[in-house]
Design an enzyme around this catalytic site. Sequence first.
Site, short mmCIF file in Angstrom:
data_model
loop_
_atom_site.label_atom_id
_atom_site.label_comp_id
_atom_site.label_asym_id
_atom_site.label_seq_id
_atom_site.Cartn_x
_atom_site.Cartn_y
_atom_site.Cartn_z
N HIS A 113 19.59 -20.45 -11.75
CA HIS A 113 18.65 -21.05 -10.79
C HIS A 113 18.55 -22.57 -10.92
O HIS A 113 17.46 -23.14 -10.81
CB HIS A 113 17.27 -20.43 -10.96
N HIS A 137 12.25 -18.06 -3.91
CA HIS A 137 12.03 -17.04 -4.95
C HIS A 137 10.59 -16.54 -4.95
O HIS A 137 9.93 -16.50 -5.98
CB HIS A 137 12.39 -17.59 -6.32
N GLU A 140 15.88 -12.36 -2.31
CA GLU A 140 16.37 -13.73 -2.28
C GLU A 140 17.66 -13.78 -1.46
O GLU A 140 18.70 -13.31 -1.91
CB GLU A 140 16.62 -14.24 -3.69
#
Length: 395
Positions: free
Chosen positions: A147, A218, A358
């Site tokens: 991420h 997210h 996501e």
Amino acid sequence: MKIIKLLIACSLASAISISCNQKKKEKMTESVSKTPSAKYAQNINPADFTTTIEGDSVKFFVLTNANGMEVTFTNYGQRLVSLYAPDKNGKFDDVVLGFDNLKDYRAKKNFFGAVIGRYGNRIAKGKFSLDGKTYDLAINNNENHLHGGLVGFESVVWKVDDHTDNSISFSRVSPDMEEGYPGNLEVTVSYVLTDDNALRISYEAKTDKPTYVNLTNHSFFNLKGEGEGTVNDHVVLLNADKFTPVDNGLIPTGEIMNVEDTPFDFRAPKTIEKDINADFEQLKIGKGYDHNFVLNEEPKNNEGLTFAARVVEPNSGRTLEVYTSEPGVQFYGGNFLDGSDIGKSGNPYVRRGSFCLETQHFPDSPNQPDFPSTRLNPGETYTSYCTYKFGVTEN
């Protein structure tokens, strides 16, 4: 086609208003909403989101629509802090996980409601090669990059370019070699809350050097209301015939596997818990569902976005439909929540107390030549679109 028939059958009932079963806090609130009856005020004081970080102002922002929906943001990490959606009786609950103050967002390594970048999901060993040069990224997930790294897009202050009653737009420049990525990346992310109860997200990025980009949101959802137990009874449909299996580090193996005759077959609606304890290696590796699903190309909505998923919470009747321009969606079942985080309502976020959808290109695509490319070159514009549409089941 089964999914098209299902979509046609899912006509949404009118949204009406419901008070959530949450603890109220006696805190003074600021007038940041156009309406004096702001729903967030029962749990959030905007003053707890107002500060300056390294010279950048952080504030609290509110979007509303004609049906009483309400979405709030902070420009720290471009976090979606709360989202109030109606149930089948017309009453509202906050259906996304998060904290009631900026301090907790900064102190805890979490991704609640955040924009993710430069690269959503994992990159193996934190390395990739581009035009013959190897780049070393920040390692923050065992031996891998996750991420965006140690200080990803979720942990920086974004500029607010525009804010209206129902829309907001954020931007920043991610400097060359931030977290190891080449190129100065100009990023803009915009949100619009429509009067048909959809939150539309648009991403755009440009670079001055070849690089890789994979942006996503997210948000952690619980359609019962944040902090209201597990999501095991939520009924899920995923428009995917295939998924990407992972190794023990949750890195794709490169295989694209059919979901048929596996616990990963959500082509017909089923509860999250139905097959979650099946004797299947991929479930053991992920401690449940934490995998990229390869979306079918049809059906599409009237904006040309692919239908990705539909989730129903049977008691409240709330529904969430997801549409995207991306080839995949990460379905995560909250397997790593452990009750240590206390949410806005004062309740702990228990294991499997939320799900994420996501929208994305596939994990580790820079190292997987058979996956759709995430390369962005100078002169090109990266775009991605996602719609989270809320509704209710028919009585």
